[in-house]
Scaffold this active site. Structure first.
Site, short mmCIF file in Angstrom:
data_model
loop_
_atom_site.label_atom_id
_atom_site.label_comp_id
_atom_site.label_asym_id
_atom_site.label_seq_id
_atom_site.Cartn_x
_atom_site.Cartn_y
_atom_site.Cartn_z
N SER A 167 -5.59 8.33 -12.22
CA SER A 167 -6.78 7.92 -11.47
C SER A 167 -7.98 8.81 -11.77
CB SER A 167 -6.46 8.01 -9.97
OG SER A 167 -7.65 7.98 -9.22
N GLU A 172 -9.82 9.77 -9.59
CA GLU A 172 -9.84 10.76 -8.50
C GLU A 172 -9.38 12.13 -9.00
OE1 GLU A 172 -10.27 11.00 -4.84
OE2 GLU A 172 -11.73 9.52 -5.49
N TYR A 191 -3.93 13.10 -2.31
CA TYR A 191 -3.64 12.00 -3.24
C TYR A 191 -3.98 12.41 -4.67
CZ TYR A 191 -4.69 7.70 -5.86
OH TYR A 191 -4.76 6.73 -6.84
P1 NAP Z 1 -2.25 -0.83 -3.89
O1 NAP Z 1 -2.85 -2.18 -3.78
O2 NAP Z 1 -2.37 0.12 -2.76
O3 NAP Z 1 -0.69 -1.03 -4.22
C1 NAP Z 1 0.21 0.04 -4.17
C2 NAP Z 1 1.60 -0.49 -4.42
O4 NAP Z 1 2.52 0.61 -4.33
C3 NAP Z 1 2.09 -1.52 -3.40
O5 NAP Z 1 2.89 -2.45 -4.06
C4 NAP Z 1 2.92 -0.68 -2.45
O6 NAP Z 1 3.90 -1.43 -1.76
C5 NAP Z 1 3.59 0.24 -3.46
N1 NAP Z 1 4.19 1.43 -2.87
C6 NAP Z 1 3.68 2.22 -1.89
N2 NAP Z 1 4.55 3.20 -1.60
C7 NAP Z 1 5.61 3.02 -2.41
C8 NAP Z 1 6.87 3.68 -2.55
N3 NAP Z 1 7.20 4.74 -1.80
N4 NAP Z 1 7.74 3.23 -3.49
C9 NAP Z 1 7.43 2.14 -4.24
N5 NAP Z 1 6.28 1.46 -4.13
C10 NAP Z 1 5.39 1.90 -3.23
O7 NAP Z 1 -2.81 -0.06 -5.17
P2 NAP Z 1 -3.52 -0.66 -6.48
O8 NAP Z 1 -4.98 -0.70 -6.24
O9 NAP Z 1 -2.80 -1.88 -6.93
O10 NAP Z 1 -3.29 0.53 -7.51
C11 NAP Z 1 -2.14 0.57 -8.36
C12 NAP Z 1 -1.92 1.99 -8.84
O11 NAP Z 1 -3.07 2.43 -9.55
C13 NAP Z 1 -1.71 3.01 -7.75
O12 NAP Z 1 -0.82 3.99 -8.26
C14 NAP Z 1 -3.07 3.63 -7.54
O13 NAP Z 1 -2.96 4.92 -7.02
C15 NAP Z 1 -3.58 3.62 -8.96
N6 NAP Z 1 -5.04 3.52 -9.13
C16 NAP Z 1 -5.74 2.52 -8.53
C17 NAP Z 1 -7.09 2.40 -8.76
C18 NAP Z 1 -7.90 1.30 -8.13
O14 NAP Z 1 -9.12 1.43 -8.11
N7 NAP Z 1 -7.30 0.24 -7.65
C19 NAP Z 1 -7.72 3.30 -9.64
C20 NAP Z 1 -6.97 4.29 -10.24
C21 NAP Z 1 -5.61 4.39 -10.00
P3 NAP Z 1 3.55 -2.20 -0.36
O15 NAP Z 1 2.86 -3.48 -0.77
O16 NAP Z 1 4.87 -2.40 0.25
O17 NAP Z 1 2.65 -1.29 0.42
N1 GDD Z 2 -12.31 3.38 2.31
C1 GDD Z 2 -13.55 3.61 2.75
N2 GDD Z 2 -13.91 3.14 3.99
N3 GDD Z 2 -14.40 4.28 1.96
C2 GDD Z 2 -15.67 4.48 2.43
C3 GDD Z 2 -16.09 4.00 3.68
C4 GDD Z 2 -15.16 3.32 4.50
O1 GDD Z 2 -15.45 2.90 5.61
N4 GDD Z 2 -17.40 4.33 3.82
C5 GDD Z 2 -17.77 4.98 2.72
N5 GDD Z 2 -16.72 5.08 1.86
C6 GDD Z 2 -16.73 5.78 0.57
C7 GDD Z 2 -15.61 6.81 0.43
O2 GDD Z 2 -15.93 8.00 1.12
C8 GDD Z 2 -15.57 6.96 -1.09
O3 GDD Z 2 -16.51 7.91 -1.50
C9 GDD Z 2 -15.98 5.59 -1.60
O4 GDD Z 2 -16.52 4.87 -0.48
C10 GDD Z 2 -14.83 4.77 -2.19
O5 GDD Z 2 -13.77 4.78 -1.27
P1 GDD Z 2 -12.48 3.82 -1.47
O6 GDD Z 2 -12.92 2.44 -1.66
O7 GDD Z 2 -11.54 4.13 -0.35
O8 GDD Z 2 -11.90 4.29 -2.88
P2 GDD Z 2 -11.63 5.73 -3.50
O9 GDD Z 2 -12.64 5.93 -4.58
O10 GDD Z 2 -11.50 6.77 -2.47
O11 GDD Z 2 -10.17 5.54 -4.12
C11 GDD Z 2 -9.86 4.37 -4.86
O12 GDD Z 2 -10.17 4.56 -6.21
C12 GDD Z 2 -9.42 5.60 -6.86
C13 GDD Z 2 -9.92 5.69 -8.30
O13 GDD Z 2 -11.08 6.46 -8.36
C14 GDD Z 2 -8.36 4.09 -4.65
O14 GDD Z 2 -8.06 2.85 -5.22
C15 GDD Z 2 -7.51 5.15 -5.31
O15 GDD Z 2 -6.14 4.75 -5.25
C16 GDD Z 2 -7.95 5.27 -6.77
O16 GDD Z 2 -7.17 6.25 -7.43
#
Ligand code: NAP
Ligand code: GDD
Length: 348
Positions: free
Chosen positions: A134, A136, A157
């Site tokens: 990520s 992050e 995280y």
């Molecule tokens: P998501 O929608 O939160 O999905 C997470 C998945 O992980 C769900 O299927 C969840 O199952 C499963 N999970 C949670 N705890 C688990 C456990 N203990 N064992 C096995 N599975 C588990 O996340 P996403 O947005 O699809 O992201 C996919 C991956 O990419 C994650 O690793 C996330 O950290 C990473 N990532 C995401 C982003 C982004 O912007 N979306 C960016 C960078 C990296 P349930 O449905 O049962 O909760």
């Molecule tokens: N969730 C959330 N809720 N975020 C908020 C809010 C709110 O009400 N208001 C402002 N934000 C700001 C957060 O403080 C953060 O700076 C930004 O919006 C994005 O927050 P999220 O959408 O929760 O995503 P994230 O960037 O913290 O994390 C996501 O992206 C990562 C990759 O950079 C997640 O998908 C992570 O799993 C992923 O790794």
């Protein structure tokens, strides 16, 4: 037929990746957690009864906290490719569930790598592993961030993702395993979880527009993110595993917008002045914030030709349209006397 195993198949990326791999002719196996309510909404449309001929999507109960389940599922599914997408993926929640997040997001990677190592040893099968890293992990590092930018994680995280990243590098070097780290910047879609800020905004404004909600409570509106479309990003995951060499790759659009910019774009698309409805609630602020993420995806572009197709405005438009439609459906249900769920945004 090539076989893929996906952890986190029920999540946003798991759903897009499953659909993508099924279209490519793969047999897809997914690890799902047992829950007291159904958690397969995002992939139900892809699923066919395994008793039917032609079914190519199979689900297995398992958990990244349970190494023996991972080993058993590897034996059963005999994958060529493993995509580790499973995670407690909410940054703010990881401050509240820190040990749990570290275990699933960090140690979970180690459990999976160990299981794959043993599976390879016993079966002789070469398995390619994708790890969902990520942006992050860059945290407070200055943008633009690329593969050479030092990590500076700012949440439990993100620290756990850094651990997962290094486990992968170590297993690649120690055991010559094909393990690739994708370092993906934020990617969104209509399937995005409703407590991430983009979806919280399109869901909240959509409900306000349809008269189902009065206010939308948010945290820091100045944070900037590099937001792409999840459908484009799962293609990059697959491309990474088709490349001849494993490695570490940033996947991003190269453009950043603030939360405020996202509100402007969504509000404009809906014909709604968001400033009248949005209020700041400190509980959505993070103890340590990540202010500015903007990736440089040159390596992925130059190595295997990946580039994003969906623009920021198209992404916002797609999410707004979807969530206006969803709010309209809720309104219809309400008019028919059904109670409509209060959206669970306690920790969003
Ligand atoms: P998501 O929608 O939160 O999905 C997470 C998945 O992980 C769900 O299927 C969840 O199952 C499963 N999970 C949670 N705890 C688990 C456990 N203990 N064992 C096995 N599975 C588990 O996340 P996403 O947005 O699809 O992201 C996919 C991956 O990419 C994650 O690793 C996330 O950290 C990473 N990532 C995401 C982003 C982004 O912007 N979306 C960016 C960078 C990296 P349930 O449905 O049962 O909760
Ligand atoms: N969730 C959330 N809720 N975020 C908020 C809010 C709110 O009400 N208001 C402002 N934000 C700001 C957060 O403080 C953060 O700076 C930004 O919006 C994005 O927050 P999220 O959408 O929760 O995503 P994230 O960037 O913290 O994390 C996501 O992206 C990562 C990759 O950079 C997640 O998908 C992570 O799993 C992923 O790794």
């Amino acid at each position: 037929m090539r076989r893929a195993l996906i952890t986190g198949i029920t999540g946003q990326d798991g759903a897009y990746l499953s659909s993508f791999l099924l279209d490519k002719g793969y047999e897809v196996h997914g690890i799902m957690r047992r829950a007291s309510t159904f958690n397969t909404d995002r992939i139900d449309h892809l699923y066919r009864d395994p008793h039917e001929s032609g079914a190519r999507l199979f689900l297995h109960y398992g958990d990244l906290q349970d190494g023996s389940s991972l080993r058993r599922i590897l034996q059963k599914s005999q994958p060529d490719e493993v995509y580790n997408l499973g995670a407690q993926s909410h940054v703010k929640v990881s401050f509240e569930l820190s040990e749990y997040s570290a275990d699933v997001v960090g140690t979970g990677v180690l459990r999976l790598l160990e299981a794959v190592r043993d599976f390879t040893g016993s079966s002789g099968k070469q398995v390619r592993v994708y790890q969902a890293g990520s942006s992050e992990m860059f945290g407070a590092a200055k943008p633009p961030q690329n593969e050479t930018t030092p990590f500076y994680p700012r949440s439990p995280y993100a620290v756990a993702k850094v651990a997962g990243y290094w486990y992968c590098v170590n297993y690649r070097e120690a055991y010559n395993m094909f393990v690739t780290n994708g370092i993906l910047f934020n990617h969104e879609s209509p399937l995005r979880g409703e407590t991430f800020v983009t979806r919280k905004i399109t869901r909240g404004l959509g409900r306000i527009k349809k008269g189902l909600q009065k206010k939308l409570f948010l945290g820091n509106l100045d944070a900037r993110r590099d937001w792409g479309f999840a459908g484009d990003y799962v293609e990059a995951m697959w491309m990474m595993l088709q490349h001849q060499e494993p490695g570490d790759f940033v996947v991003a659009t190269g453009e950043a917008y603030s939360v405020r910019d996202f509100l402007d774009a969504a509000g404009e698309k809906m014909g709604l002045d968001w400033k009248q409805y949005v209020e700041i609630d400190p509980r959505y602020m993070r103890p340590t914030e990540v202010d500015y993420l903007m990736g440089d995806p040159a390596k992925a572009r130059n190595t295997f030709g990946w580039k994003p197709k969906v623009t920021f405005r198209e992404l916002v438009g797609m999410m707004v349209e979807h969530d206006l439609e969803l709010a309209e459906q809720e309104r219809t249900l309400m008019k028919a006397g059904h109670s409509v769920a209060l959206r669970g945004v306690a920790n969003g």
